[in-house]
Design a protein around this motif. Sequence first.
Motif, mmCIF file in Angstrom:
data_model
loop_
_atom_site.group_PDB
_atom_site.id
_atom_site.type_symbol
_atom_site.label_atom_id
_atom_site.label_comp_id
_atom_site.label_asym_id
_atom_site.label_seq_id
_atom_site.Cartn_x
_atom_site.Cartn_y
_atom_site.Cartn_z
ATOM 1 N N GLY A 94 -27.430 27.483 14.091
ATOM 2 C CA GLY A 94 -26.913 26.336 14.842
ATOM 3 C C GLY A 94 -26.750 25.116 13.971
ATOM 4 N N VAL A 95 -27.716 24.876 13.089
ATOM 5 C CA VAL A 95 -27.641 23.725 12.185
ATOM 6 C C VAL A 95 -26.442 23.862 11.254
ATOM 7 C CG1 VAL A 95 -28.772 22.530 10.276
ATOM 8 C CG2 VAL A 95 -30.088 23.207 12.310
ATOM 9 N N LEU A 96 -26.305 25.033 10.639
ATOM 10 C CA LEU A 96 -25.184 25.247 9.723
ATOM 11 C C LEU A 96 -23.847 25.155 10.456
ATOM 12 C CD1 LEU A 96 -26.624 28.198 7.583
ATOM 13 C CD2 LEU A 96 -26.452 25.773 6.951
ATOM 14 N N GLY A 97 -23.810 25.721 11.660
ATOM 15 C CA GLY A 97 -22.573 25.674 12.430
ATOM 16 C C GLY A 97 -22.189 24.247 12.785
ATOM 17 N N MET A 98 -23.159 23.427 13.157
ATOM 18 C CA MET A 98 -22.851 22.041 13.504
ATOM 19 C C MET A 98 -22.372 21.273 12.281
ATOM 20 S SD MET A 98 -22.650 19.801 15.913
ATOM 21 C CE MET A 98 -23.588 20.554 17.249
ATOM 22 N N LEU A 99 -22.967 21.525 11.111
ATOM 23 C CA LEU A 99 -22.505 20.855 9.894
ATOM 24 C C LEU A 99 -21.067 21.222 9.575
ATOM 25 C CD1 LEU A 99 -25.711 21.266 7.687
ATOM 26 C CD2 LEU A 99 -24.759 19.108 8.531
ATOM 27 N N VAL A 100 -20.736 22.492 9.766
ATOM 28 C CA VAL A 100 -19.365 22.932 9.502
ATOM 29 C C VAL A 100 -18.403 22.268 10.482
ATOM 30 C CG1 VAL A 100 -17.800 24.919 9.574
ATOM 31 C CG2 VAL A 100 -20.034 25.116 8.464
ATOM 32 N N ILE A 101 -18.762 22.250 11.770
ATOM 33 C CA ILE A 101 -17.894 21.635 12.788
ATOM 34 C C ILE A 101 -17.655 20.170 12.474
ATOM 35 C CG2 ILE A 101 -17.801 20.911 15.209
ATOM 36 C CD1 ILE A 101 -19.261 23.513 15.903
ATOM 37 N N GLN A 102 -18.714 19.435 12.136
ATOM 38 C CA GLN A 102 -18.564 18.013 11.864
ATOM 39 C C GLN A 102 -17.770 17.766 10.579
ATOM 40 O OE1 GLN A 102 -19.304 15.534 13.773
ATOM 41 N NE2 GLN A 102 -20.540 16.555 15.340
ATOM 42 N N GLY A 103 -18.055 18.562 9.556
ATOM 43 C CA GLY A 103 -17.331 18.364 8.297
ATOM 44 C C GLY A 103 -15.844 18.631 8.438
ATOM 45 N N VAL A 104 -15.493 19.749 9.066
ATOM 46 C CA VAL A 104 -14.076 20.091 9.254
ATOM 47 C C VAL A 104 -13.396 19.067 10.160
ATOM 48 C CG1 VAL A 104 -12.507 21.809 10.243
ATOM 49 C CG2 VAL A 104 -14.443 22.544 8.822
ATOM 50 N N MET A 105 -14.077 18.642 11.200
ATOM 51 C CA MET A 105 -13.513 17.683 12.135
ATOM 52 C C MET A 105 -13.219 16.356 11.428
ATOM 53 S SD MET A 105 -14.953 16.923 15.957
ATOM 54 C CE MET A 105 -16.551 16.389 15.369
ATOM 55 N N GLY A 106 -14.129 15.918 10.544
ATOM 56 C CA GLY A 106 -13.909 14.684 9.823
ATOM 57 C C GLY A 106 -12.717 14.766 8.895
ATOM 58 N N LEU A 107 -12.572 15.882 8.181
ATOM 59 C CA LEU A 107 -11.437 16.035 7.270
ATOM 60 C C LEU A 107 -10.122 16.104 8.038
ATOM 61 C CD1 LEU A 107 -12.970 18.636 4.782
ATOM 62 C CD2 LEU A 107 -12.566 16.201 4.361
ATOM 63 N N TRP A 108 -10.137 16.784 9.172
ATOM 64 C CA TRP A 108 -8.914 16.921 9.957
ATOM 65 C C TRP A 108 -8.464 15.575 10.511
ATOM 66 C CZ3 TRP A 108 -7.695 16.428 15.246
ATOM 67 C CH2 TRP A 108 -6.464 16.971 15.634
ATOM 68 N N LEU A 109 -9.407 14.750 10.957
ATOM 69 C CA LEU A 109 -9.057 13.461 11.555
ATOM 70 C C LEU A 109 -8.617 12.439 10.509
ATOM 71 C CD1 LEU A 109 -11.908 13.184 14.202
ATOM 72 C CD2 LEU A 109 -9.462 13.505 14.644
ATOM 73 N N LYS A 110 -8.947 12.666 9.226
ATOM 74 C CA LYS A 110 -8.496 11.742 8.189
ATOM 75 C C LYS A 110 -6.982 11.677 8.104
ATOM 76 C CE LYS A 110 -11.988 11.159 4.591
ATOM 77 N NZ LYS A 110 -11.719 9.738 4.384
ATOM 78 N N ARG A 111 -6.315 12.770 8.515
ATOM 79 C CA ARG A 111 -4.864 12.831 8.392
ATOM 80 C C ARG A 111 -4.157 12.369 9.661
ATOM 81 N NH1 ARG A 111 -6.724 18.014 6.850
ATOM 82 N NH2 ARG A 111 -6.992 18.222 4.600
#
Length: 613
Positions: A134-151
């Motif tokens: 769960g911890v790793l999954g949440m880190l992945v979700i947040q990291g990908v979400m942040g990169l996607w929203l930068k654009r």
Amino acid sequence: MIANLFHRWRWLGAWTLANLLLAWLIASRYVPYIDPDGAAQWGYLSLVFLGHLALLVWLGALPLFLLATVIRGRWLWLVTTLWASTLQLLLLLDTFVYAQYRFHLSGFILDLLLNAGGDVFSFSWVAWSLAIGGVLGMLVIQGVMGLWLKRRFLSRPVWSTLAVCVTALLGVHGWHAWADAHYDREITGMTRHVPVFYPATAKRFFVKQGWVDAQAVRDAVDLEAAPGGEQDLSYPLAPLSCTTSASPDNLMLVVLDTLRHDMLNPQVMPNLHRYANQPGWIKASEHISGGNSTKAGVFSLFYGLPVTYWDAFTAGQTPPVLMETLETQDYRFEVLSSATLVSPAFDRNVFAGLEEVSLEPAQGDPWQRDRQITDDWLAWTREESQNPGDRPFFSFLFYDAVHGYSHPPDFPRFTPYWESVNHIALGPDFDPEPYWNRYRTAARYVDQQLGRVLDDLDARGLLEDTAVVITSDHGESFNEHGKNYWGHGSNYTPEQVQVPLVMHLPGHPGGEITRRSHHADIAPTLLEEVLGCESAPERYSLGHNLLEPKAKREWMLSGSYMGYGILMPDYQVAVHPAGTFEVYDYRMNELDEVRPDPVASTQVLQALSRFYR
């Protein structure tokens, strides 16, 4: 530079909006416990999600907006990923804690997880695997979400959503305040399931403005316990078997607001001291209230439970076993209070279901109200003596003058005396003696009124068949330890939670209870000794019969306005509503090196959840 900062803020705003959606998804795990039914409940729940949960998300994001002024680029992305993941994981963990215990995550529980480990919680390798995943999954979700929203630029939806959330927040608090004033338990019963949610109440304000007639509203609603309350609570755990006596005793319960334990002396309270030391009377040498506030103290007195259960019992208007047993045994009720019964809402828990209870307190200054309820009580006993009936009575007298430091202008004073109380003047170097003497003077005045009541009972021969319990809801501090604590509601030192307990039980020889006792013990004592119930306090209380020898308590619970304290023999653990906790000795010195005892902590968690379904 300013343009780049606004760009980062727009990006963080979009990230916050995305996390709001994720938080709503996680929080949906609370919905089965709320179990909304009908358009009104679903509408209120929608406002809770739109307003309160959105507020939590925006408050969590606020530090990132501040950090964006000093860091940028991948470092801002990394910090935001870690921070947002931590907060969402805490929310997810809270849903699991709530599913297990029916109360929300706190720093106290987190400390047990981190420091007590397997002494309190036992996790299988499957649980550990799921947690790590769960911890790793949440880190992945947040990291990908942040990169996607930068654009992408989502500033307009972000600000319009924020406006909707603020409007919803105001709406949900206003709705709850109005529902609380109108005994709408379908709405008020939903709030305790939501984390860090303390909705507004304004019953006293509505009554003062003339917008609500509290007595008329109470008379018009169904006062029986709501089905929703039964869904939340398993109380009592099993029915009690009680045998009604052929000649049942009366019961009088007297609460003297804000009276601390050391007032029980011949100088301040000569009347109570005289009765407490007569044969046939019982006094406790170290009695602890269930709270350092009126709400917690009175609740624990009637229920024998910590005030953490307040919301559930109030929402379902579930009365204590003690009051239900009195009703079942056909007692008459005479409830006289110098203070309001609607704030705190004792009309919705302790006295729920009693149609003859008046919500109109006596009028005037506190000392005048105390004298009025004494006069009313004496008039009632005089009338009863002229028209004796077969039914026993239960009377509740609540005196307020000590709380108000109030007494008649010509009443004899302890000196030196503080003529005009100015709380702004209180401080670590303030001389407490004049303030202390004003408090003692008010206590002596209340003792005078109490003496009128007890002497009348004695003169009419009613003491022979009347059980009397006299105590207080909490104490009062006067900066005894030099930490600038004044009043009550701020800690769990003896000055704030140790109170007098004086009892008269017909047929009992009297004496002194030398072991440490608690408000939770009073209801079991009355149920077993006065009302003929079986000895089974574990079904409805954390206490036990005061007349039975018991092993020394390792811990007690005492509540405050919102948090609670765990009282160990040598230290107190103050658990705050925000989830943090601190450990102090009983002179309010912080003990950073002391950790809560794991065994006692396990027992506390079980006690805090025992009566939830």
